[in-house]
Design a protein around this motif. Sequence first.
Motif, mmCIF file in Angstrom:
data_model
loop_
_atom_site.group_PDB
_atom_site.id
_atom_site.type_symbol
_atom_site.label_atom_id
_atom_site.label_comp_id
_atom_site.label_asym_id
_atom_site.label_seq_id
_atom_site.Cartn_x
_atom_site.Cartn_y
_atom_site.Cartn_z
ATOM 1 N N ALA A 272 -3.484 -9.296 1.645
ATOM 2 C CA ALA A 272 -4.635 -8.434 1.939
ATOM 3 C C ALA A 272 -5.896 -9.000 1.306
ATOM 4 O O ALA A 272 -7.003 -8.801 1.820
ATOM 5 C CB ALA A 272 -4.377 -7.026 1.438
ATOM 6 N N ASP B 235 -7.391 -11.436 3.778
ATOM 7 C CA ASP B 235 -7.686 -10.889 5.095
ATOM 8 C C ASP B 235 -9.195 -10.789 5.286
ATOM 9 O O ASP B 235 -9.876 -10.026 4.606
ATOM 10 C CB ASP B 235 -7.038 -9.508 5.234
ATOM 11 N N SER C 240 -10.805 -9.573 7.738
ATOM 12 C CA SER C 240 -11.268 -8.361 8.415
ATOM 13 C C SER C 240 -11.817 -7.341 7.417
ATOM 14 O O SER C 240 -12.541 -6.425 7.809
ATOM 15 C CB SER C 240 -10.140 -7.740 9.238
ATOM 16 N N ARG D 96 3.145 -13.429 6.423
ATOM 17 C CA ARG D 96 2.083 -12.430 6.427
ATOM 18 C C ARG D 96 1.045 -12.804 5.382
ATOM 19 O O ARG D 96 1.384 -13.151 4.256
ATOM 20 C CB ARG D 96 2.680 -11.071 6.115
ATOM 21 N N ARG D 97 -0.211 -12.720 5.768
ATOM 22 C CA ARG D 97 -1.284 -13.078 4.846
ATOM 23 C C ARG D 97 -1.520 -11.952 3.859
ATOM 24 O O ARG D 97 -1.350 -10.785 4.163
ATOM 25 C CB ARG D 97 -2.569 -13.340 5.617
#
Length: 73
Positions: free
Chosen positions: A47, A50, A52, A44-45
């Motif tokens: 935050a 991220d 987005s 999982r990347r």
Amino acid sequence: MSGEAERPLLRLVRGTPDDHELAALTAVVAGLASAAPAADAPARRSAWADRSRLVRRPVQHGPGAWRASGFPG
């Protein structure tokens, strides 16, 4: 180490299975033991990484806008 070799791989705890049932059970256990391990889920990347988060709704103006600008969009 000789104690490990003397222990049976499977132990019948209850019931009286016939030869066919024992063979089926042994095949299932051997198949599960030799199966390839499940693929790990992709990492999982963070935050922080991220992208987005860069896409935000426009910041509205007016009373309380400064407070709303700090909320994730």
